[in-house]
Design an enzyme around this catalytic site. Structure first.
Site, PDB file in Angstrom:
ATOM      1  N   ILE A 126       0.871  -1.185   0.000  1.00 44.43           N
ATOM      2  CA  ILE A 126       0.000   0.000   0.000  1.00 44.43           C
ATOM      3  C   ILE A 126       0.905   1.231   0.000  1.00 44.43           C
ATOM      4  O   ILE A 126       1.817   1.343   0.834  1.00 44.43           O
ATOM      5  CB  ILE A 126      -0.915   0.002   1.244  1.00 44.43           C
ATOM      6  CG1 ILE A 126      -1.873  -1.186   1.183  1.00 44.43           C
ATOM      7  CG2 ILE A 126      -1.675   1.316   1.362  1.00 44.43           C
ATOM      8  CD1 ILE A 126      -2.643  -1.434   2.470  1.00 44.43           C
ATOM      9  N   LEU A 127       0.664   2.125  -0.942  1.00 48.14           N
ATOM     10  CA  LEU A 127       1.510   3.318  -1.059  1.00 48.14           C
ATOM     11  C   LEU A 127       0.809   4.515  -0.420  1.00 48.14           C
ATOM     12  O   LEU A 127      -0.421   4.573  -0.379  1.00 48.14           O
ATOM     13  CB  LEU A 127       1.827   3.594  -2.534  1.00 48.14           C
ATOM     14  CG  LEU A 127       2.631   2.482  -3.213  1.00 48.14           C
ATOM     15  CD1 LEU A 127       2.753   2.737  -4.710  1.00 48.14           C
ATOM     16  CD2 LEU A 127       4.018   2.330  -2.581  1.00 48.14           C
TER      17      LEU A 127
ATOM     18  N   ASN B 107      -6.305   0.662 -10.704  1.00 46.01           N
ATOM     19  CA  ASN B 107      -6.118  -0.600  -9.997  1.00 46.01           C
ATOM     20  C   ASN B 107      -7.164  -1.599 -10.467  1.00 46.01           C
ATOM     21  O   ASN B 107      -8.269  -1.214 -10.858  1.00 46.01           O
ATOM     22  CB  ASN B 107      -6.268  -0.378  -8.490  1.00 46.01           C
ATOM     23  CG  ASN B 107      -5.960  -1.624  -7.683  1.00 46.01           C
ATOM     24  OD1 ASN B 107      -5.031  -2.373  -7.998  1.00 46.01           O
ATOM     25  ND2 ASN B 107      -6.746  -1.881  -6.649  1.00 46.01           N
TER      26      ASN B 107
ATOM     27  N   HIS C  95      -9.166  -4.984  -8.995  1.00 45.48           N
ATOM     28  CA  HIS C  95      -9.429  -5.658  -7.721  1.00 45.48           C
ATOM     29  C   HIS C  95     -10.289  -6.896  -7.982  1.00 45.48           C
ATOM     30  O   HIS C  95     -11.289  -6.810  -8.704  1.00 45.48           O
ATOM     31  CB  HIS C  95     -10.148  -4.687  -6.768  1.00 45.48           C
ATOM     32  CG  HIS C  95     -10.383  -5.289  -5.426  1.00 45.48           C
ATOM     33  ND1 HIS C  95      -9.370  -5.466  -4.505  1.00 45.48           N
ATOM     34  CD2 HIS C  95     -11.500  -5.794  -4.858  1.00 45.48           C
ATOM     35  CE1 HIS C  95      -9.858  -6.040  -3.439  1.00 45.48           C
ATOM     36  NE2 HIS C  95     -11.152  -6.256  -3.611  1.00 45.48           N
TER      37      HIS C  95
ATOM     38  N   ALA D 286      -6.002   7.462  -2.133  1.00 47.85           N
ATOM     39  CA  ALA D 286      -5.175   7.135  -0.970  1.00 47.85           C
ATOM     40  C   ALA D 286      -5.876   6.103  -0.080  1.00 47.85           C
ATOM     41  O   ALA D 286      -5.222   5.340   0.620  1.00 47.85           O
ATOM     42  CB  ALA D 286      -4.845   8.402  -0.192  1.00 47.85           C
TER      43      ALA D 286
HETATM   44  C1  GRF Z   1      -5.027  -9.962  -9.431  1.00 50.35           C
HETATM   45  O1  GRF Z   1      -6.144 -10.790  -9.191  1.00 50.35           O
HETATM   46  C2  GRF Z   1      -5.241  -8.604  -8.831  1.00 50.35           C
HETATM   47  O2  GRF Z   1      -6.547  -8.142  -8.906  1.00 50.35           O
HETATM   48  C3  GRF Z   1      -4.870  -8.870  -7.402  1.00 50.35           C
HETATM   49  O3  GRF Z   1      -3.699  -9.661  -7.508  1.00 50.35           O
HETATM   50  C4  GRF Z   1      -3.795 -10.449  -8.686  1.00 50.35           C
HETATM   51  C5  GRF Z   1      -2.529 -10.267  -9.482  1.00 50.35           C
HETATM   52  O4  GRF Z   1      -2.300 -11.344 -10.345  1.00 50.35           O
HETATM   53  N1  GRF Z   1      -4.713  -7.654  -6.649  1.00 50.35           N
HETATM   54  P1  GRF Z   1      -1.086 -11.351 -11.383  1.00 50.35           P
HETATM   55  O5  GRF Z   1       0.201 -11.125 -10.613  1.00 50.35           O
HETATM   56  O6  GRF Z   1      -1.340 -10.277 -12.388  1.00 50.35           O
HETATM   57  O7  GRF Z   1      -1.137 -12.721 -11.999  1.00 50.35           O
END
Ligand code: GRF
Length: 189
Positions: free
Chosen positions: A87-88, A102, A104, A137
């Site tokens: 986390i930055l 991002n 998720h 943030a």
């Molecule tokens: C993804 O599912 C992303 O949403 C999560 O971590 C995973 C990363 O996978 N935060 P990769 O390293 O791109 O295979």
């Protein structure tokens, strides 16, 4: 438009971004990981900004400054987090205001945080999914750019469910980055 990707893991989202021929200028990783191999296979420089520690002694502000410094020479317009494990703090958002994306592995605002897939499975939801959003943030918050649902199937484990989610991420994230970058380029003309 130039993109900096932040990654920590197996780098499959990074690979999808590169395969989509998005203009990635640099990849930054916080640990030794496969993402650096993926970057090298596309001839993209990878910079390791290694975390000194993971406990309470971790200086997040100082670490974030190092990430901002690592990106700086590459003059990126957009930063795409693709499974970045650290986390930055605020400085990166000051350096790239509303330009950090991002992906998720859940339908935000449900199941924010690092254990989204485990938590969705434990909650017994029958649908989870992918959210691509502008990062702020606050972790896993910020304006949603795209979402897509993924079913939870009987007998799913964290691994099988996460892989089904990642299949969608690898399509949706590059698509959404492209749209975001094109919008930005259009606005700056
Ligand atoms: C993804 O599912 C992303 O949403 C999560 O971590 C995973 C990363 O996978 N935060 P990769 O390293 O791109 O295979």
């Amino acid at each position: 438009m130039r993109i900096g990707v932040l990654a920590s893991g197996s780098g499959t989202n990074l690979a999808a971004i590169l395969a989509a021929q998005l203009p990635v200028a640099v990849v930054v990783v916080d640990r030794e990981c496969r993402a650096t191999v993926v970057a090298a296979s596309y001839g993209v420089p990878a910079v390791v900004v290694k975390r000194g520690s993971f406990g309470p002694s971790f200086d997040r502000e100082a670490y974030t400054d190092r990430v901002v410094d690592a990106l700086e020479p590459y003059s990126v317009d957009v930063v795409a987090m693709a499974g970045y494990g650290t986390i930055l703090s605020k400085q990166i958002h000051d350096a790239y205001p509303d330009r950090i994306l991002n992906t998720h592995p859940a339908l935000l605002p449900s199941f924010p945080g690092w254990h989204a897939v485990e938590e969705a499975l434990a909650a017994g939801v029958t649908l989870t999914g992918v959210t691509v959003h502008v990062a702020t943030a606050e972790v896993d918050a910020g304006p949603i750019l795209a979402q897509e649902a993924v079913p939870v199937l009987p007998g799913d484990t964290v691994e099988t469910l996460h892989e089904r989610i990642k299949v969608v991420e690898r399509r949706l994230y590059p698509e959404t980055i492209r749209r975001f970058v094109e919008d930005l380029a259009g606005r700056s003309q």
